[in-house]
Scaffold this motif. Structure first.
Motif, PDB file in Angstrom:
ATOM      1  N   LYS A  31       0.796  -1.319   0.188  1.00  0.00           N
ATOM      2  CA  LYS A  31       0.032  -0.014  -0.059  1.00  0.00           C
ATOM      3  C   LYS A  31       0.851   1.372   0.073  1.00  0.00           C
ATOM      4  N   LYS A  33       4.045   1.726  -1.211  1.00  0.00           N
ATOM      5  CA  LYS A  33       4.705   1.758  -2.512  1.00  0.00           C
ATOM      6  C   LYS A  33       3.653   2.235  -3.434  1.00  0.00           C
ATOM      7  N   GLY A  34       2.285   1.869  -3.429  1.00  0.00           N
ATOM      8  CA  GLY A  34       1.319   2.495  -4.302  1.00  0.00           C
ATOM      9  C   GLY A  34       1.048   3.880  -4.019  1.00  0.00           C
ATOM     10  N   ARG A  37       4.034   5.837  -5.336  1.00  0.00           N
ATOM     11  CA  ARG A  37       3.828   6.095  -6.798  1.00  0.00           C
ATOM     12  C   ARG A  37       2.807   7.238  -7.337  1.00  0.00           C
ATOM     13  N   TYR A  53      -5.782   6.248  -5.444  1.00  0.00           N
ATOM     14  CA  TYR A  53      -5.158   5.071  -4.960  1.00  0.00           C
ATOM     15  C   TYR A  53      -6.123   3.699  -5.487  1.00  0.00           C
ATOM     16  N   GLU A  56      -4.665   2.300  -8.656  1.00  0.00           N
ATOM     17  CA  GLU A  56      -3.327   2.154  -8.489  1.00  0.00           C
ATOM     18  C   GLU A  56      -2.977   0.537  -8.132  1.00  0.00           C
ATOM     19  N   TRP A  57      -2.601  -0.361  -8.783  1.00  0.00           N
ATOM     20  CA  TRP A  57      -2.564  -1.885  -8.833  1.00  0.00           C
ATOM     21  C   TRP A  57      -1.784  -2.242  -7.525  1.00  0.00           C
ATOM     22  N   LEU A  58      -0.808  -1.540  -7.324  1.00  0.00           N
ATOM     23  CA  LEU A  58      -0.033  -1.794  -6.124  1.00  0.00           C
ATOM     24  C   LEU A  58      -0.725  -1.720  -4.707  1.00  0.00           C
ATOM     25  N   TRP A  59      -1.846  -0.772  -4.911  1.00  0.00           N
ATOM     26  CA  TRP A  59      -2.584  -0.555  -3.722  1.00  0.00           C
ATOM     27  C   TRP A  59      -3.419  -1.653  -3.546  1.00  0.00           C
TER      28      TRP A  59
END
Length: 361
Positions: A31, A33-34, A37, A53, A56-59
């Motif tokens: 989360k 890192k997302g 970004r 967020y 955002e795929w990382l989130w």
């Protein structure tokens, strides 16, 4: 046979609880890192009320990881006692701290490593001494528990405090005080855990063939859980976006665990039948975890390792005994005299060199 089955269930519960900590600890990193970004892209940050967020795929990976951890944690309660599962939540703090040092460049110094060790020891003590909760096997029993005046008062206070923090304190101090958003997540989390336990009972009764869907409590627990979890996610994202992960994670654990233990004690009356040594052991274990978590984040910016320890001791010894004694020691050790004198001379102030000193002489 039953003893063998009990050990088998215990091992399954232990593995599920540990995997839950790994998933949840990793979710904080994903989360964060997302969110970082998104900040680099110039999107409105979650700490300012933005919801970019969600794209955002990382989130989303972090959210799915947290979901997997919560599912594993929920399943662990079906195989192992709560006295084992709940304290092991501290392992998520360790996982988050270790992964932060690798993926977020947040250093884990000697104090942090000692804090991790203390957290593990405190969790072990809590596992040994933590209270056993009362057995609740049906929705009717759970309804009776939730209707207890003590729990009603507790839940009312939680809702009032949360509303004050959300609408009054949050807009004024949420950006500067880390406790505001984390407290909202933690106290609401106590209610969400109660909802999860109630739904767990409903699922067991459903597979047992009982008419769970006709019970009104089932239809109350589901929307309550959705509201509680959504609130937790929202304000935890804000805290992660504004403050350092190594600070958010341990503080969240301490306040959240305290809230859950308080809620469980009120809801299940689990402290009434505990021996004095178990009460002392439970509090000692929890305080040990708190001390470990404090060391983990309070000195996170101090660059201190085992390699620095001998040098620090030498400096402290010189400060206590004076430069004259250090010089005397140097003169009595021919092999180290030149290096030691050079070090002493380098630490002298310009005024000392102008006025003269024994080492200069």
């Amino acid at each position: 046979m039953s003893q063998t089955r009990g050990r088998y269930d215990f091992c399954i519960g232990l593995v599920l609880a540990m995997s839950s900590s790994i998933f949840i600890g990793g979710s904080f990193i994903l989360k964060k890192k997302g969110l970082l970004r998104l900040a680099r892209k110039g999107s409105m940050r979650a700490g300012q009320g933005g919801h970019a967020y969600l794209k955002e795929w990382l989130w989303w990976a972090g959210l799915l990881s947290m979901g997997a951890g919560e599912v594993a944690n929920f399943a662990a309660y079906a195989f192992a006692p709560a006295t084992l599962v709940t304290p092991l939540g501290a392992l998520s703090v360790l996982v988050s701290a270790i992964l932060s040092s690798f993926f977020l460049n947040e250093k884990l110094n000697l104090h942090g490593k000692i804090g991790c060790l203390l957290s593990i020891l405190g969790s072990t003590v809590m596992v040994i001494h933590a209270p056993q909760e009362e057995e609740v096997e049906t929705l009717n029993e759970m309804s009776h528990k939730l209707g207890d005046p003590g729990f009603v008062v507790f839940a009312t206070l939680v809702v009032i405090v949360s509303l004050i923090l959300i609408f009054v304190v949050g807009p004024r101090h949420g950006q500067t005080n880390i406790l505001v958003y984390i407290t909202i997540c933690s106290v609401i989390g106590a209610l969400s855990v109660s909802c999860v336990k109630g739904l767990g009972i409903a699922i067991k009764e459903f597979f047992a063939g009982k008419p769970v869907l006709k019970h009104p409590l089932s239809w109350i627990l589901v929307p309550s859980l959705v509201v509680c979890v959504s609130t937790q996610i929202n304000y935890l994202n804000r805290a992660l976006d504004i403050f350092n992960t190594s600070i958010v994670t341990p503080i969240y654990y301490v306040i959240f665990t305290t809230s859950v233990l308080t809620c469980s004690a009120i809801l299940f009356k689990e402290w009434q039948h505990m021996a004095a040594d178990d009460i002392i052991g439970t509090f000692s274990g929890f305080l040990t975890i708190i001390v470990g978590i404090f060391l983990l984040h309070a000195f996170k910016d101090v660059n201190f390792t085992l390699a620095n320890l001998p040098l620090s001791l030498r400096k402290d010894d010189r400060a206590a005994n004076g430069t004259l004694l250090s010089t005397y020691d140097c003169l009595n050790h021919d092999e180290e005299s030149s290096a030691c004198l050079g070090e002493i001379q380098s630490t002298e102030s310009p005024a000392a060199r102008r006025n003269g000193s024994l080492s200069a002489f």
